[in-house]
Design a protein around this motif. Structure first.
Motif, short mmCIF file in Angstrom:
data_model
loop_
_atom_site.label_atom_id
_atom_site.label_comp_id
_atom_site.label_asym_id
_atom_site.label_seq_id
_atom_site.Cartn_x
_atom_site.Cartn_y
_atom_site.Cartn_z
N PHE A 123 0.83 -1.21 0.02
CA PHE A 123 -0.17 0.05 -0.11
C PHE A 123 0.78 1.37 -0.05
O PHE A 123 0.40 2.40 0.27
N GLN A 124 2.12 1.04 -0.18
CA GLN A 124 2.85 2.13 -0.35
C GLN A 124 3.35 2.67 -1.85
O GLN A 124 3.11 1.88 -2.69
N THR A 125 3.45 4.19 -1.70
CA THR A 125 3.75 4.57 -3.04
C THR A 125 5.25 4.63 -3.45
O THR A 125 5.65 4.92 -4.60
N THR A 126 6.16 4.62 -2.48
CA THR A 126 7.39 4.65 -2.83
C THR A 126 8.11 3.35 -2.20
O THR A 126 7.73 2.87 -1.21
N TYR A 127 9.39 3.37 -2.45
CA TYR A 127 10.13 2.19 -2.09
C TYR A 127 10.93 2.68 -0.75
O TYR A 127 11.36 3.88 -0.56
N ALA A 128 10.54 2.15 0.36
CA ALA A 128 10.94 2.51 1.50
C ALA A 128 12.06 1.92 2.23
O ALA A 128 12.70 2.65 2.94
N TYR A 129 12.54 0.71 1.68
CA TYR A 129 13.63 0.16 2.15
C TYR A 129 14.56 -0.18 1.17
O TYR A 129 14.43 -0.70 0.10
N TRP A 130 15.97 0.04 1.52
CA TRP A 130 17.19 -0.03 0.40
C TRP A 130 18.32 -0.81 0.92
O TRP A 130 18.59 -0.82 2.22
N GLY A 131 18.71 -1.65 0.02
CA GLY A 131 20.19 -2.30 0.41
C GLY A 131 21.30 -1.37 0.16
O GLY A 131 20.99 -0.46 -0.20
N GLN A 132 22.51 -2.00 0.77
CA GLN A 132 23.73 -1.02 0.31
C GLN A 132 24.27 -0.94 -0.93
O GLN A 132 24.99 -0.20 -1.35
N GLY A 133 23.56 -1.65 -1.84
CA GLY A 133 24.27 -1.75 -3.26
C GLY A 133 25.32 -2.69 -3.52
O GLY A 133 25.99 -3.01 -2.64
N THR A 134 25.51 -3.10 -4.90
CA THR A 134 26.53 -3.87 -5.42
C THR A 134 26.80 -3.31 -6.78
O THR A 134 26.23 -3.02 -7.64
N GLN A 135 28.20 -3.31 -6.90
CA GLN A 135 28.65 -2.74 -7.96
C GLN A 135 28.84 -3.51 -9.13
O GLN A 135 29.32 -4.87 -9.16
N VAL A 136 28.21 -2.99 -10.44
CA VAL A 136 28.34 -3.78 -11.73
C VAL A 136 29.31 -3.11 -12.40
O VAL A 136 28.85 -1.97 -12.92
N THR A 137 30.35 -3.60 -12.94
CA THR A 137 31.27 -3.04 -14.07
C THR A 137 31.41 -3.68 -15.30
O THR A 137 31.69 -4.87 -15.07
N VAL A 138 30.83 -3.09 -16.49
CA VAL A 138 30.87 -3.91 -17.59
C VAL A 138 32.12 -3.25 -18.48
O VAL A 138 32.02 -2.20 -18.73
N SER A 139 33.04 -3.96 -18.87
CA SER A 139 33.96 -3.45 -19.73
C SER A 139 33.91 -3.87 -21.25
O SER A 139 33.33 -4.72 -21.58
N SER A 140 34.46 -2.82 -22.13
CA SER A 140 33.90 -2.98 -23.40
C SER A 140 35.13 -3.65 -24.30
O SER A 140 36.23 -4.00 -23.54
#
Length: 118
Positions: A101-118
């Protein structure tokens, strides 16, 4: 208290694949809406993929046909399978939870880095 912990990021060559995981505690993912967001260098955080409490999925145009969001309710974990990665997919990927019933994301993780090399 809701906690989200992402894993699975890394460095990959263009065309490669990665599978991100988001382990949740403090709330059942099956009863909530879950999203994966990407924050690229110098850009705003954007929604990449989402799965609703009812299991419906939606994707940003940039990931359609390449990314798949899924969940394992028994493990209380959400996944983001990314195939055919491109350098523009580079960024920090965050998992987020939004209540039914929420309109926004209330909880977040700390994130994980993704790096794509060409």
């Amino acid at each position: 208290q809701v906690q989200l912990v992402e894993s699975g990021g890394g460095l990959v060559q263009a065309g490669g694949s990665l599978r991100l995981s988001c382990a949740a505690s403090g709330s059942r993912i099956s009863g909530n809406n879950m999203g994966w967001f990407r924050e690229a260098p110098g850009k705003q955080r954007e929604l990449v993929a989402a799965i609703s409490s009812g299991g419906l999925t939606n994707y940003a145009d940039s990931g359609k046909g390449r990314f798949t969001i899924s969940r394992d309710s028994a493990k209380n974990t959400v996944f983001l399978q990314m195939n055919g990665l491109k350098p523009e997919d580079t960024g920090v990927y965050y998992c987020a939870l939004k209540g039914p019933f929420q309109t926004t994301y209330a909880y977040w993780g700390q994130g994980t880095q993704v790096t794509v090399s060409s």
